[in-house]
Design an enzyme around this catalytic site. Structure first.
Site, PDB file in Angstrom:
ATOM      1  N   HIS A  39      35.107  55.067  40.661  1.00 47.43           N
ATOM      2  CA  HIS A  39      33.892  55.619  40.065  1.00 47.43           C
ATOM      3  C   HIS A  39      32.685  55.545  40.984  1.00 47.43           C
ATOM      4  O   HIS A  39      31.650  56.142  40.682  1.00 47.43           O
ATOM      5  CB  HIS A  39      33.569  54.883  38.756  1.00 47.43           C
ATOM      6  CG  HIS A  39      34.543  55.153  37.653  1.00 47.43           C
ATOM      7  ND1 HIS A  39      34.832  56.417  37.213  1.00 47.43           N
ATOM      8  CD2 HIS A  39      35.313  54.309  36.913  1.00 47.43           C
ATOM      9  CE1 HIS A  39      35.730  56.347  36.236  1.00 47.43           C
ATOM     10  NE2 HIS A  39      36.034  55.089  36.045  1.00 47.43           N
ATOM     11  N   ARG A  64      39.123  48.694  44.076  1.00 47.64           N
ATOM     12  CA  ARG A  64      39.742  49.472  42.998  1.00 47.64           C
ATOM     13  C   ARG A  64      39.932  50.905  43.475  1.00 47.64           C
ATOM     14  O   ARG A  64      38.979  51.573  43.879  1.00 47.64           O
ATOM     15  CB  ARG A  64      38.873  49.463  41.734  1.00 47.64           C
ATOM     16  CG  ARG A  64      39.528  50.243  40.589  1.00 47.64           C
ATOM     17  CD  ARG A  64      38.867  49.989  39.258  1.00 47.64           C
ATOM     18  NE  ARG A  64      37.488  50.470  39.217  1.00 47.64           N
ATOM     19  CZ  ARG A  64      36.703  50.383  38.145  1.00 47.64           C
ATOM     20  NH1 ARG A  64      37.162  49.797  37.041  1.00 47.64           N
ATOM     21  NH2 ARG A  64      35.465  50.837  38.178  1.00 47.64           N
TER      22      ARG A  64
END
Length: 248
Positions: A39, A64
């Site tokens: 993100h 991530r």
């Protein structure tokens, strides 16, 4: 010693492609960081450079990824990541694919070709690498909760990271963290219990320090994510402008 004398290590999510952001988080007392390639605004080359700017011995130097891509994961690990977090894991097959990408044989199929020297110490480099790297499944949907036992039983899965905001959305609730009751809180307690049964470490993202402290004590978390650099900037900017307006 962990941040604020916490009983568990504390990680800051880093969404900006900035070595300074990671450096300042660690200097402030965070135990580690989670570089967000899902993100955040961090690309692979930027993430690799950020990883190299942090001492290689930090066990909570996590990244991530957006999806389970062995090429991307391999580069992050070779640059020094000590944990790879795969989002929205909902099946044992996905967990096995993550293990395959993060572990050397015989557990996985990670290619042996380190670009950063002396990443792992020990007579058996592959065994040392498998021990040093945390394979982290992120469960953040109702489907993932239902499949938790199958996911956590996959050999090579080291850690479970719970994403409460997406978990809330999957239950038809507003997408926010820090749930003290209701289905999200129940799911967090259930996942933590199942992780202990399978001998897997468990972490949870939180936004409020007091809530995080309570979860560490009540749920027995092994680590927590606390805050996101971009949100900290936004929060402080709003507070500073509001203070200026009030003083004017």
């Amino acid at each position: 010693m962990s941040l604020g004398q916490s009983a568990a290590p504390v990680l800051l999510h880093i969404a900006t492609p900035s070595m300074a952001a990671a450096e300042n988080a660690l200097d402030a007392g965070y135990d580690g960081v989670m570089l967000d390639l899902q993100h955040g605004e961090i690309g692979l080359d930027q993430a690799s450079n950020m990883l190299r700017s942090i001492p290689r011995g930090n066990a909570y130097l996590f990244a991530r990824v957006a999806c389970i891509d062995s090429g991307v994961i391999g580069r992050l690990l070779d640059s020094g990541a000590r944990g790879i977090v795969a989002p929205t894991v909902e099946s044992a097959e996905q967990a096995q694919a993550l293990v395959s990408a993060t572990k050397y044989p015989p557990l996985g199929r990670r290619s042996l070709g380190p670009s950063r020297p002396a990443l792992y110490s020990g007579a058996d480099y592959c065994a040392a690498g498998n021990q040093a790297v945390s394979t982290v499944v992120q469960i953040e949907t109702a489907a993932g909760v239902e499949a938790a036992d199958r996911i956590l039983s996959v050999d090579g899965v080291d850690s479970l990271y719970i994403g409460p905001s997406d978990l809330a959305v999957s239950y038809g609730l507003p997408g926010r963290p820090d749930w003290s009751d209701g289905p999200v809180a129940d799911a967090v307690a259930h996942l933590a219990e199942r992780a202990r049964v399978h001998g897997v470490k468990v972490g949870l993202y939180c936004s409020d320090p007091a809530f995080a402290a309570g979860q560490i004590l009540q749920t027995g978390l092994d680590y927590v994510g606390l805050g996101i650099d971009l949100m900290f900037i936004s929060k402080q900017a709003r507070a500073s402008l509001a203070a200026l307006k009030e003083a004017s």
